[in-house]
Design a protein around this motif. Structure first.
Motif, PDB file in Angstrom:
ATOM      1  N   MET A  99     -27.709 -12.037 -36.228  1.00  0.00           N
ATOM      2  CA  MET A  99     -28.702 -12.322 -35.181  1.00  0.00           C
ATOM      3  C   MET A  99     -29.113 -13.962 -35.322  1.00  0.00           C
ATOM      4  O   MET A  99     -29.259 -14.609 -34.296  1.00  0.00           O
ATOM      5  CB  MET A  99     -30.094 -11.691 -35.406  1.00  0.00           C
ATOM      6  N   MET A 100     -28.983 -14.345 -36.639  1.00  0.00           N
ATOM      7  CA  MET A 100     -29.300 -15.876 -36.614  1.00  0.00           C
ATOM      8  C   MET A 100     -28.053 -16.688 -36.107  1.00  0.00           C
ATOM      9  O   MET A 100     -28.343 -17.777 -35.658  1.00  0.00           O
ATOM     10  CB  MET A 100     -29.593 -16.075 -38.138  1.00  0.00           C
ATOM     11  N   VAL A 101     -26.869 -16.143 -36.359  1.00  0.00           N
ATOM     12  CA  VAL A 101     -25.823 -16.687 -35.775  1.00  0.00           C
ATOM     13  C   VAL A 101     -25.555 -16.882 -34.326  1.00  0.00           C
ATOM     14  O   VAL A 101     -25.455 -17.818 -33.680  1.00  0.00           O
ATOM     15  CB  VAL A 101     -24.491 -15.847 -36.474  1.00  0.00           C
ATOM     16  N   VAL A 102     -26.346 -15.763 -33.783  1.00  0.00           N
ATOM     17  CA  VAL A 102     -26.349 -15.781 -32.096  1.00  0.00           C
ATOM     18  C   VAL A 102     -27.325 -16.794 -31.823  1.00  0.00           C
ATOM     19  O   VAL A 102     -26.852 -17.359 -30.906  1.00  0.00           O
ATOM     20  CB  VAL A 102     -26.981 -14.510 -31.840  1.00  0.00           C
ATOM     21  N   THR A 103     -28.427 -16.998 -32.381  1.00  0.00           N
ATOM     22  CA  THR A 103     -29.311 -17.921 -31.938  1.00  0.00           C
ATOM     23  C   THR A 103     -28.649 -19.323 -32.274  1.00  0.00           C
ATOM     24  O   THR A 103     -28.778 -20.454 -31.401  1.00  0.00           O
ATOM     25  CB  THR A 103     -30.537 -18.061 -33.096  1.00  0.00           C
ATOM     26  N   MET A 104     -27.851 -19.739 -33.253  1.00  0.00           N
ATOM     27  CA  MET A 104     -27.121 -20.782 -33.343  1.00  0.00           C
ATOM     28  C   MET A 104     -26.142 -21.097 -32.419  1.00  0.00           C
ATOM     29  O   MET A 104     -25.600 -22.277 -31.855  1.00  0.00           O
ATOM     30  CB  MET A 104     -26.491 -20.915 -34.894  1.00  0.00           C
ATOM     31  N   LEU A 105     -25.417 -20.072 -31.933  1.00  0.00           N
ATOM     32  CA  LEU A 105     -24.551 -20.137 -30.944  1.00  0.00           C
ATOM     33  C   LEU A 105     -25.019 -20.664 -29.542  1.00  0.00           C
ATOM     34  O   LEU A 105     -24.557 -21.358 -29.053  1.00  0.00           O
ATOM     35  CB  LEU A 105     -23.700 -18.928 -30.706  1.00  0.00           C
ATOM     36  N   PHE A 106     -26.059 -20.385 -29.551  1.00  0.00           N
ATOM     37  CA  PHE A 106     -27.011 -20.400 -28.134  1.00  0.00           C
ATOM     38  C   PHE A 106     -27.185 -22.054 -28.174  1.00  0.00           C
ATOM     39  O   PHE A 106     -27.129 -22.809 -27.253  1.00  0.00           O
ATOM     40  CB  PHE A 106     -28.413 -19.745 -28.073  1.00  0.00           C
ATOM     41  N   THR A 107     -27.515 -22.582 -29.410  1.00  0.00           N
ATOM     42  CA  THR A 107     -27.770 -24.061 -29.528  1.00  0.00           C
ATOM     43  C   THR A 107     -26.279 -24.727 -29.326  1.00  0.00           C
ATOM     44  O   THR A 107     -26.598 -25.949 -28.769  1.00  0.00           O
ATOM     45  CB  THR A 107     -28.468 -24.555 -30.845  1.00  0.00           C
ATOM     46  N   TRP A 108     -25.525 -24.327 -29.802  1.00  0.00           N
ATOM     47  CA  TRP A 108     -24.376 -24.803 -29.735  1.00  0.00           C
ATOM     48  C   TRP A 108     -23.770 -25.003 -28.242  1.00  0.00           C
ATOM     49  O   TRP A 108     -23.271 -25.888 -27.760  1.00  0.00           O
ATOM     50  CB  TRP A 108     -23.023 -24.166 -30.178  1.00  0.00           C
ATOM     51  N   HIS A 109     -23.982 -23.851 -27.383  1.00  0.00           N
ATOM     52  CA  HIS A 109     -23.836 -23.876 -25.701  1.00  0.00           C
ATOM     53  C   HIS A 109     -24.598 -25.054 -25.204  1.00  0.00           C
ATOM     54  O   HIS A 109     -23.986 -25.751 -24.518  1.00  0.00           O
ATOM     55  CB  HIS A 109     -24.242 -22.456 -25.438  1.00  0.00           C
ATOM     56  N   ASN A 110     -25.928 -25.112 -25.628  1.00  0.00           N
ATOM     57  CA  ASN A 110     -26.502 -26.121 -25.268  1.00  0.00           C
ATOM     58  C   ASN A 110     -26.058 -27.769 -25.286  1.00  0.00           C
ATOM     59  O   ASN A 110     -25.869 -28.607 -24.608  1.00  0.00           O
ATOM     60  CB  ASN A 110     -28.020 -26.235 -25.696  1.00  0.00           C
ATOM     61  N   ALA A 111     -25.668 -27.818 -26.618  1.00  0.00           N
ATOM     62  CA  ALA A 111     -25.021 -29.142 -27.121  1.00  0.00           C
ATOM     63  C   ALA A 111     -23.815 -29.376 -26.173  1.00  0.00           C
ATOM     64  O   ALA A 111     -23.409 -30.436 -25.782  1.00  0.00           O
ATOM     65  CB  ALA A 111     -24.872 -29.316 -28.490  1.00  0.00           C
ATOM     66  N   THR A 112     -22.871 -28.397 -26.208  1.00  0.00           N
ATOM     67  CA  THR A 112     -21.629 -28.524 -25.495  1.00  0.00           C
ATOM     68  C   THR A 112     -21.685 -28.750 -24.132  1.00  0.00           C
ATOM     69  O   THR A 112     -21.176 -29.837 -23.483  1.00  0.00           O
ATOM     70  CB  THR A 112     -20.893 -27.411 -25.823  1.00  0.00           C
ATOM     71  N   ILE A 113     -22.569 -28.174 -23.320  1.00  0.00           N
ATOM     72  CA  ILE A 113     -22.857 -28.387 -22.004  1.00  0.00           C
ATOM     73  C   ILE A 113     -23.679 -30.150 -21.786  1.00  0.00           C
ATOM     74  O   ILE A 113     -23.047 -30.699 -20.732  1.00  0.00           O
ATOM     75  CB  ILE A 113     -23.904 -27.286 -21.421  1.00  0.00           C
ATOM     76  N   PHE A 114     -24.391 -30.462 -22.736  1.00  0.00           N
ATOM     77  CA  PHE A 114     -24.748 -31.600 -22.559  1.00  0.00           C
ATOM     78  C   PHE A 114     -24.049 -32.770 -22.562  1.00  0.00           C
ATOM     79  O   PHE A 114     -23.611 -33.545 -22.004  1.00  0.00           O
ATOM     80  CB  PHE A 114     -25.946 -31.703 -23.727  1.00  0.00           C
ATOM     81  N   VAL A 115     -22.875 -32.463 -23.678  1.00  0.00           N
ATOM     82  CA  VAL A 115     -21.875 -33.657 -23.736  1.00  0.00           C
ATOM     83  C   VAL A 115     -20.763 -33.378 -22.709  1.00  0.00           C
ATOM     84  O   VAL A 115     -20.372 -34.428 -22.096  1.00  0.00           O
ATOM     85  CB  VAL A 115     -21.023 -32.887 -25.112  1.00  0.00           C
ATOM     86  N   ILE A 116     -20.485 -32.169 -22.094  1.00  0.00           N
ATOM     87  CA  ILE A 116     -19.622 -32.045 -20.930  1.00  0.00           C
ATOM     88  C   ILE A 116     -20.274 -32.937 -19.624  1.00  0.00           C
ATOM     89  O   ILE A 116     -19.648 -33.669 -18.873  1.00  0.00           O
ATOM     90  CB  ILE A 116     -19.543 -30.458 -20.511  1.00  0.00           C
ATOM     91  N   MET A 117     -21.732 -32.553 -19.516  1.00  0.00           N
ATOM     92  CA  MET A 117     -22.161 -33.297 -18.346  1.00  0.00           C
ATOM     93  C   MET A 117     -22.073 -34.719 -18.667  1.00  0.00           C
ATOM     94  O   MET A 117     -22.069 -35.677 -17.517  1.00  0.00           O
ATOM     95  CB  MET A 117     -23.700 -32.848 -18.029  1.00  0.00           C
ATOM     96  N   ALA A 118     -22.353 -35.372 -19.793  1.00  0.00           N
ATOM     97  CA  ALA A 118     -22.396 -36.882 -20.064  1.00  0.00           C
ATOM     98  C   ALA A 118     -21.117 -37.357 -19.681  1.00  0.00           C
ATOM     99  O   ALA A 118     -20.697 -38.463 -19.257  1.00  0.00           O
ATOM    100  CB  ALA A 118     -22.923 -36.987 -21.632  1.00  0.00           C
TER     101      ALA A 118
END
Length: 288
Positions: free
Chosen positions: A221-240
């Motif tokens: 479940m901790m890994v799931v939370t970390m994956l969610f933060t990675w999704h946020n970072a990836t989308i920010f980079v994609i949009m940038a």
């Protein structure tokens, strides 16, 4: 949605619309800013930038393609949910009814997009209001969709609930602050995040290959939370990256092309005669 395909399909639609919003919003914003710089319009002209809730396709500006695609997607989704809701001739899957309800509100948003495009006399900002309503109802239904689920199931869907709620809030802010591109980009961001997280939920709960997740394991479940933060970072980079590429593409355009882009498919307000004259002169000098 109780399958990998059931999560991949809405994930694909949200990701597609999120990328579409990102491209068109950046294009609209940078075209306006470049035109302001080319005409010397100053801050007064800078305020001409305005957000809009839906965009036309450059190849067919007379057709509200975005609204039509929403309606088609909703019809397909509701049909699929209805067809799989029966067990021995009885409608027994209440979850399918909830999903059909979600689809309905997004279909209503598509109808409002079409009516707004054709300037049918509906109350102002109904396209925005219907989008806010659709996201809000989706969030509400997901929030009360988790009774009796495993801890990990509740976790991934609560994270999705927060994202959907953020979509509703950013859309409301975009409606209230139409001269500010940031709420519009937030709507794009959270729509993209909703799309990728739908896919992630499918892989976590209904993985089509590989080992299954232990849905009661705290470490996973901790890994799931970390994956969610990675999704946020990836989308920010994609949009940038997308914003940078669109900026360079707009910067390479001539002033006349900018003006056509603003007053054609992007439907920006008309400039005054002096600004048009300056733009034409600049364009002719570039051609010489």
């Amino acid at each position: 949605m109780g399958s990998f395909i059931g999560h991949a399909v809405p994930g694909t639609f949200f990701f597609f619309f999120g990328m579409w919003f990102t491209y068109r919003m950046f294009q609209r914003y940078f075209l306006c800013q470049a035109t302001v710089a080319a005409t010397g319009g100053g801050e007064k002209c800078r305020s001409r930038y305005q957000n809009i809730s839906s965009f036309t396709c450059p190849g067919c500006p007379g057709l509200p393609l975005e609204g039509v695609l929403k309606i088609i997607a909703v019809v397909v989704g509701m049909t699929g949910e209805f067809a799989t809701a029966f067990d021995e001739g009885k409608f027994t899957h209440i979850g399918n009814a909830q999903h059909m309800t979600m689809f309905f509100f997004f279909g209503l948003n598509g109808v409002m997009d079409v009516l707004t495009h054709y300037r049918i006399p509906v109350p102002p900002d109904m396209d925005y209001v219907s989008a806010i309503l659709a996201f809000s109802m989706e969030a509400l239904l997901f929030y009360y969709h988790l009774h009796g689920r495993s801890h990990m199931d509740v976790q991934v869907h609560m994270l999705l609930f927060y994202v959907v709620l953020a979509c509703a809030v950013s859309t409301a802010l975009e409606m209230c602050y139409k001269n500010n591109v940031l709420p519009a980009l937030c709507r794009s961001y959270f729509t993209l995040l909703q799309g990728t997280w739908f896919y992630q939920i499918g892989f976590i709960l209904y993985s089509p290959w590989g080992p299954t997740w232990d849905q009661e394991d705290h470490g996973q479940m901790m890994v799931v939370t970390m994956l969610f933060t990675w999704h946020n970072a990836t989308i920010f980079v994609i949009m940038a990256l997308a914003g940078s590429l669109i900026y360079l593409r707009v910067k390479a355009k001539g002033p006349a092309a900018m003006y056509h882009g603003l007053h054609g498919p992007l439907r920006m307000p008309k400039m005054d005669a002096e600004q048009i004259k300056n733009m034409i002169v600049d364009s002719e000098e570039e051609e010489v």
